[in-house]
Motif scaffolding. Structure first.
Motif, PDB file in Angstrom:
ATOM      1  N   TYR A   1      -2.047  -4.209   1.149  1.00 32.57           N
ATOM      2  CA  TYR A   1      -1.970  -3.693   2.637  1.00 32.57           C
ATOM      3  C   TYR A   1      -0.691  -3.571   2.953  1.00 32.57           C
ATOM      4  CZ  TYR A   1      -7.039  -3.482   2.836  1.00 32.57           C
ATOM      5  OH  TYR A   1      -8.558  -3.042   2.800  1.00 32.57           O
ATOM      6  N   ASN A   2       0.371  -4.245   2.648  1.00 35.51           N
ATOM      7  CA  ASN A   2       1.857  -4.194   2.801  1.00 35.51           C
ATOM      8  C   ASN A   2       2.256  -2.805   2.348  1.00 35.51           C
ATOM      9  OD1 ASN A   2       2.546  -6.384   4.455  1.00 35.51           O
ATOM     10  ND2 ASN A   2       2.779  -7.796   2.517  1.00 35.51           N
ATOM     11  N   GLN A   3       1.897  -2.709   0.927  1.00 32.82           N
ATOM     12  CA  GLN A   3       2.153  -1.211   0.419  1.00 32.82           C
ATOM     13  C   GLN A   3       1.707   0.023   1.087  1.00 32.82           C
ATOM     14  OE1 GLN A   3       4.459  -0.754  -2.505  1.00 32.82           O
ATOM     15  NE2 GLN A   3       4.276   1.213  -1.335  1.00 32.82           N
ATOM     16  N   GLN A   4       0.384  -0.078   1.860  1.00 29.68           N
ATOM     17  CA  GLN A   4      -0.146   0.695   2.483  1.00 29.68           C
ATOM     18  C   GLN A   4       0.755   1.142   3.890  1.00 29.68           C
ATOM     19  OE1 GLN A   4      -4.499   0.791   2.870  1.00 29.68           O
ATOM     20  NE2 GLN A   4      -4.820  -0.373   1.033  1.00 29.68           N
ATOM     21  N   LEU A   5       0.993  -0.111   4.574  1.00 33.72           N
ATOM     22  CA  LEU A   5       1.783  -0.172   5.495  1.00 33.72           C
ATOM     23  C   LEU A   5       3.264   0.420   5.451  1.00 33.72           C
ATOM     24  CD1 LEU A   5       2.177  -0.745   8.624  1.00 33.72           C
ATOM     25  CD2 LEU A   5       2.816  -3.144   7.858  1.00 33.72           C
ATOM     26  N   ALA A   6       3.836   0.037   4.331  1.00 31.24           N
ATOM     27  CA  ALA A   6       4.884   0.617   3.847  1.00 31.24           C
ATOM     28  C   ALA A   6       4.885   2.200   3.551  1.00 31.24           C
ATOM     29  CB  ALA A   6       5.716   0.037   2.675  1.00 31.24           C
ATOM     30  N   ASP A   7       3.984   2.624   3.135  1.00 33.71           N
ATOM     31  CA  ASP A   7       3.634   3.881   2.889  1.00 33.71           C
ATOM     32  C   ASP A   7       3.525   4.762   4.196  1.00 33.71           C
ATOM     33  OD1 ASP A   7       3.740   3.508   0.104  1.00 33.71           O
ATOM     34  OD2 ASP A   7       1.771   3.868  -0.078  1.00 33.71           O
ATOM     35  N   LEU A   8       3.011   4.459   5.120  1.00 27.97           N
ATOM     36  CA  LEU A   8       2.676   5.149   6.452  1.00 27.97           C
ATOM     37  C   LEU A   8       4.027   4.844   7.164  1.00 27.97           C
ATOM     38  CD1 LEU A   8      -0.596   3.604   7.293  1.00 27.97           C
ATOM     39  CD2 LEU A   8      -0.166   5.820   7.055  1.00 27.97           C
ATOM     40  N   LEU A   9       4.677   3.766   7.196  1.00 25.65           N
ATOM     41  CA  LEU A   9       6.040   3.598   7.877  1.00 25.65           C
ATOM     42  C   LEU A   9       7.103   4.562   7.088  1.00 25.65           C
ATOM     43  CD1 LEU A   9       6.174  -0.064   8.847  1.00 25.65           C
ATOM     44  CD2 LEU A   9       5.338   1.720  10.345  1.00 25.65           C
ATOM     45  N   GLY A  10       6.945   4.878   6.160  1.00 22.50           N
ATOM     46  CA  GLY A  10       7.756   5.739   5.315  1.00 22.50           C
ATOM     47  C   GLY A  10       7.761   7.086   5.652  1.00 22.50           C
ATOM     48  N   GLN A  11       6.821   7.317   6.461  1.00 17.94           N
ATOM     49  CA  GLN A  11       6.878   8.944   7.110  1.00 17.94           C
ATOM     50  C   GLN A  11       7.710   9.249   7.981  1.00 17.94           C
ATOM     51  OE1 GLN A  11       1.947   9.555   6.504  1.00 17.94           O
ATOM     52  NE2 GLN A  11       2.643   8.815   8.219  1.00 17.94           N
ATOM     53  N   ASP A  12       8.291  10.519   7.932  1.00 15.55           N
ATOM     54  CA  ASP A  12       8.990  10.809   9.061  1.00 15.55           C
ATOM     55  C   ASP A  12       8.523  10.721  10.480  1.00 15.55           C
ATOM     56  OD1 ASP A  12      11.022  11.500   7.222  1.00 15.55           O
ATOM     57  OD2 ASP A  12      10.279  13.733   7.199  1.00 15.55           O
ATOM     58  N   GLU A  13       6.949  11.116  10.755  1.00 16.65           N
ATOM     59  CA  GLU A  13       6.396  10.796  12.147  1.00 16.65           C
ATOM     60  C   GLU A  13       5.162  10.027  11.704  1.00 16.65           C
ATOM     61  OE1 GLU A  13       5.966  14.307  14.406  1.00 16.65           O
ATOM     62  OE2 GLU A  13       8.114  14.925  13.872  1.00 16.65           O
ATOM     63  N   LEU A  14       4.783   9.197  12.828  1.00 15.23           N
ATOM     64  CA  LEU A  14       3.327   8.728  12.601  1.00 15.23           C
ATOM     65  C   LEU A  14       2.412   9.476  13.731  1.00 15.23           C
ATOM     66  CD1 LEU A  14       4.283   4.991  13.061  1.00 15.23           C
ATOM     67  CD2 LEU A  14       3.488   6.207  11.004  1.00 15.23           C
ATOM     68  N   SER A  15       1.440   9.749  13.311  1.00 14.51           N
ATOM     69  CA  SER A  15       0.310  10.418  14.058  1.00 14.51           C
ATOM     70  C   SER A  15      -0.600   9.231  14.617  1.00 14.51           C
ATOM     71  CB  SER A  15      -0.676  11.441  13.159  1.00 14.51           C
ATOM     72  OG  SER A  15      -1.384  10.519  12.372  1.00 14.51           O
ATOM     73  N   MET A  16      -1.611   9.653  15.824  1.00 13.38           N
ATOM     74  CA  MET A  16      -2.190   8.864  16.260  1.00 13.38           C
ATOM     75  C   MET A  16      -3.291   8.278  15.452  1.00 13.38           C
ATOM     76  SD  MET A  16      -1.336   8.537  19.133  1.00 13.38           S
ATOM     77  CE  MET A  16      -2.687   7.336  19.947  1.00 13.38           C
ATOM     78  N   GLU A  17      -3.758   9.111  14.257  1.00 12.59           N
ATOM     79  CA  GLU A  17      -4.684   8.673  13.264  1.00 12.59           C
ATOM     80  C   GLU A  17      -3.969   7.562  12.492  1.00 12.59           C
ATOM     81  OE1 GLU A  17      -6.713  10.359   9.101  1.00 12.59           O
ATOM     82  OE2 GLU A  17      -6.311  11.625  11.039  1.00 12.59           O
ATOM     83  N   ASP A  18      -2.610   7.803  11.982  1.00 11.07           N
ATOM     84  CA  ASP A  18      -1.526   6.699  11.754  1.00 11.07           C
ATOM     85  C   ASP A  18      -1.764   5.354  12.158  1.00 11.07           C
ATOM     86  OD1 ASP A  18      -1.186   8.615   9.357  1.00 11.07           O
ATOM     87  OD2 ASP A  18       0.857   9.158  10.365  1.00 11.07           O
ATOM     88  N   LEU A  19      -1.536   5.551  13.372  1.00  9.52           N
ATOM     89  CA  LEU A  19      -1.458   4.199  14.168  1.00  9.52           C
ATOM     90  C   LEU A  19      -2.953   3.675  14.170  1.00  9.52           C
ATOM     91  CD1 LEU A  19       0.566   5.396  17.485  1.00  9.52           C
ATOM     92  CD2 LEU A  19       1.171   4.230  15.534  1.00  9.52           C
ATOM     93  N   GLY A  20      -3.821   4.234  14.269  1.00 11.28           N
ATOM     94  CA  GLY A  20      -5.221   3.744  14.032  1.00 11.28           C
ATOM     95  C   GLY A  20      -5.427   2.821  12.752  1.00 11.28           C
ATOM     96  N   THR A  21      -4.927   3.679  11.737  1.00  6.81           N
ATOM     97  CA  THR A  21      -4.798   2.906  10.442  1.00  6.81           C
ATOM     98  C   THR A  21      -4.129   1.818  10.105  1.00  6.81           C
ATOM     99  OG1 THR A  21      -5.317   5.191   9.368  1.00  6.81           O
ATOM    100  CG2 THR A  21      -4.481   3.472   7.822  1.00  6.81           C
ATOM    101  N   ILE A  22      -2.913   1.640  10.931  1.00  4.73           N
ATOM    102  CA  ILE A  22      -2.172   0.660  10.944  1.00  4.73           C
ATOM    103  C   ILE A  22      -2.725  -0.393  11.560  1.00  4.73           C
ATOM    104  CG2 ILE A  22       0.265  -0.027  11.987  1.00  4.73           C
ATOM    105  CD1 ILE A  22       1.410   2.637  11.008  1.00  4.73           C
ATOM    106  N   HIS A  23      -3.336  -0.059  12.881  1.00  4.40           N
ATOM    107  CA  HIS A  23      -4.219  -1.133  13.366  1.00  4.40           C
ATOM    108  C   HIS A  23      -5.108  -1.801  12.423  1.00  4.40           C
ATOM    109  CE1 HIS A  23      -5.962  -2.761  17.147  1.00  4.40           C
ATOM    110  NE2 HIS A  23      -7.136  -2.740  16.577  1.00  4.40           N
TER     111      HIS A  23
END
Length: 121
Positions: free
Chosen positions: A44-66
């Motif tokens: 799950y840290n790897q998944q978080l790192a992948d999401l945070l490595g994007q140029d921009e976060l969407s609302m869907e990304d924030l839901g996934t991070i949550h």
């Protein structure tokens, strides 16, 4: 304009409450053992790192991070509990080595190493 403000605030509160209720139920993956906690922590840290490595976060990304955060919190809680137990075992090893208590060193040393090797293979 002033008459729209209360309606806007009420709408935001309702939207916020319904958003909270849709995510509050998420419990995350369990971490019943140290090995499962470490595996979930890594994945799950790897998944978080992948999401945070994007140029921009969407609302869907924030839901996934949550949702990811629940599993990470479960994993950290178990890792912390096990690390506390490891510290107790290591202290018993230390004290046993000072007093020449072979049985104390052996039993607590074995427990300590089993947990430690789960954290660092």
């Amino acid at each position: 304009m002033k008459s729209l403000l209360p309606a806007l605030v009420a709408s935001l509160l309702i939207a916020s409450a319904s958003a909270d209720s849709s995510t509050d139920h998420f419990k995350g993956e369990p971490a019943d053992t140290l090995s499962l906690a470490v595996a979930n922590f890594s994945e799950y840290n790897q998944q978080l790192a992948d999401l945070l490595g994007q140029d921009e976060l969407s609302m869907e990304d924030l839901g996934t991070i949550h949702e990811l955060s629940y599993t990470l919190e479960n994993a950290l809680q178990k890792i912390n509990e096990e690390a506390d137990a490891m510290a107790v075992d290591l202290e018993e090893v230390h004290l046993g080595s000072e007093t020449g208590d072979f049985e104390r060193v052996q039993s607590h040393g074995t427990d300590y190493l089993e947990a430690a090797q789960t954290l660092v293979p």
